[in-house]
Design an enzyme around this catalytic site. Sequence first.
Site, PDB file in Angstrom:
ATOM      1  N   ARG A  63      40.011  46.861  41.134  1.00 21.60           N
ATOM      2  CA  ARG A  63      40.853  45.659  39.961  1.00 21.60           C
ATOM      3  C   ARG A  63      39.909  46.224  39.356  1.00 21.60           C
ATOM      4  O   ARG A  63      39.084  45.318  39.964  1.00 21.60           O
ATOM      5  CB  ARG A  63      41.791  44.931  40.256  1.00 21.60           C
ATOM      6  CG  ARG A  63      43.053  44.826  40.526  1.00 21.60           C
ATOM      7  CD  ARG A  63      43.669  44.028  41.504  1.00 21.60           C
ATOM      8  NE  ARG A  63      42.671  43.335  41.885  1.00 21.60           N
ATOM      9  CZ  ARG A  63      43.358  42.638  43.716  1.00 21.60           C
ATOM     10  NH1 ARG A  63      44.273  42.210  42.888  1.00 21.60           N
ATOM     11  NH2 ARG A  63      42.702  42.812  44.665  1.00 21.60           N
ATOM     12  N   ASP A  65      37.319  44.735  36.090  1.00 19.36           N
ATOM     13  CA  ASP A  65      37.035  43.466  35.411  1.00 19.36           C
ATOM     14  C   ASP A  65      36.592  43.777  34.061  1.00 19.36           C
ATOM     15  O   ASP A  65      36.716  44.897  33.708  1.00 19.36           O
ATOM     16  CB  ASP A  65      35.627  42.901  35.855  1.00 19.36           C
ATOM     17  CG  ASP A  65      35.432  42.890  37.514  1.00 19.36           C
ATOM     18  OD1 ASP A  65      36.076  42.503  37.655  1.00 19.36           O
ATOM     19  OD2 ASP A  65      33.831  42.409  37.346  1.00 19.36           O
ATOM     20  N   ARG A 210      27.578  44.056  39.366  1.00 18.55           N
ATOM     21  CA  ARG A 210      26.860  44.357  38.554  1.00 18.55           C
ATOM     22  C   ARG A 210      26.248  43.731  38.909  1.00 18.55           C
ATOM     23  O   ARG A 210      25.002  43.108  38.507  1.00 18.55           O
ATOM     24  CB  ARG A 210      28.004  43.704  37.311  1.00 18.55           C
ATOM     25  CG  ARG A 210      28.710  44.527  36.785  1.00 18.55           C
ATOM     26  CD  ARG A 210      30.314  43.528  36.151  1.00 18.55           C
ATOM     27  NE  ARG A 210      29.253  42.950  35.118  1.00 18.55           N
ATOM     28  CZ  ARG A 210      30.181  41.624  34.306  1.00 18.55           C
ATOM     29  NH1 ARG A 210      31.411  41.597  34.656  1.00 18.55           N
ATOM     30  NH2 ARG A 210      29.485  40.815  33.317  1.00 18.55           N
TER      31      ARG A 210
END
Length: 274
Positions: A63, A65, A210
């Site tokens: 999934r 972002d 990230r």
Amino acid sequence: MAEHDTGGPAVAPGGRIALGVAYRGARYHGWQSQPDGRTVQDVLERALGQFAATPVSTLCAGRTDAGVHAFNQVVHFDAPVDRDEFSWVRGTNRYLPDDVAVQWCRLVDARFHARNSAHGRRYRFVILEAPVRPAIEAGACGWVFRPLDGDAMRAAATHLIGEHDFSSFRAAGCQALTPVKTMRSIGVERRGAYWRIEFDASAFLHHMVRNIVGCLVAVGSGRQRPEWMAEVLAARSRDAAAPTFPPDGLYFVGPYYDPAFAIPEHTPAMDWLV
């Protein structure tokens, strides 16, 4: 809204279908379906439903972002109608927006599960190093204006290889059952003005890539020593790490599986963003 579960065997009439989906994530609130309908899963399932003339529920490999792109997001669903593989690709793409496209289709064994069957996943982060922000490639790459030291970033990355508790790189809202993941490799290379950072791991936590990139940039720009990465990892606290890097430039390269499933690991866009 919870992601749909198309789980275990008991399939029919069109069998279990796997698709590879590429998308630009800038306009979407991530992969997973939301009430506002502005997610990649929402637009894909609407397109599949229009093509099949009946609702279709999907389950994905990872999934992504909001703002994150994908070269080869793998999904599976139990087809409510019988169509050939070529038709699922062309027929679904007819109803998809320009920034989302099905790349391939495979009829797979009923035991195949896009998420649970994956042996690992790969991400790529592209960063422009330049005194001026990007324009042509805006939204498709990250940006730093300070020079980066590739050797320092590579030295820092070595501290993350192996099985570790990655809590320091985990978003507060992460729903993963455990923060322990296996990082198999991190590659750092420069091509012209662009840095490309490649990640290969068993799985990833929410914002994990990230947050690691934010730390690598802190090291590469000289604000931290390469050994600081080991200290961040050992702290097991999000407060120890650098700020989360923006999603621009983050690409879900895709999952990989047992070769017996014959799931493609390459799409044409991978050759564009080399």
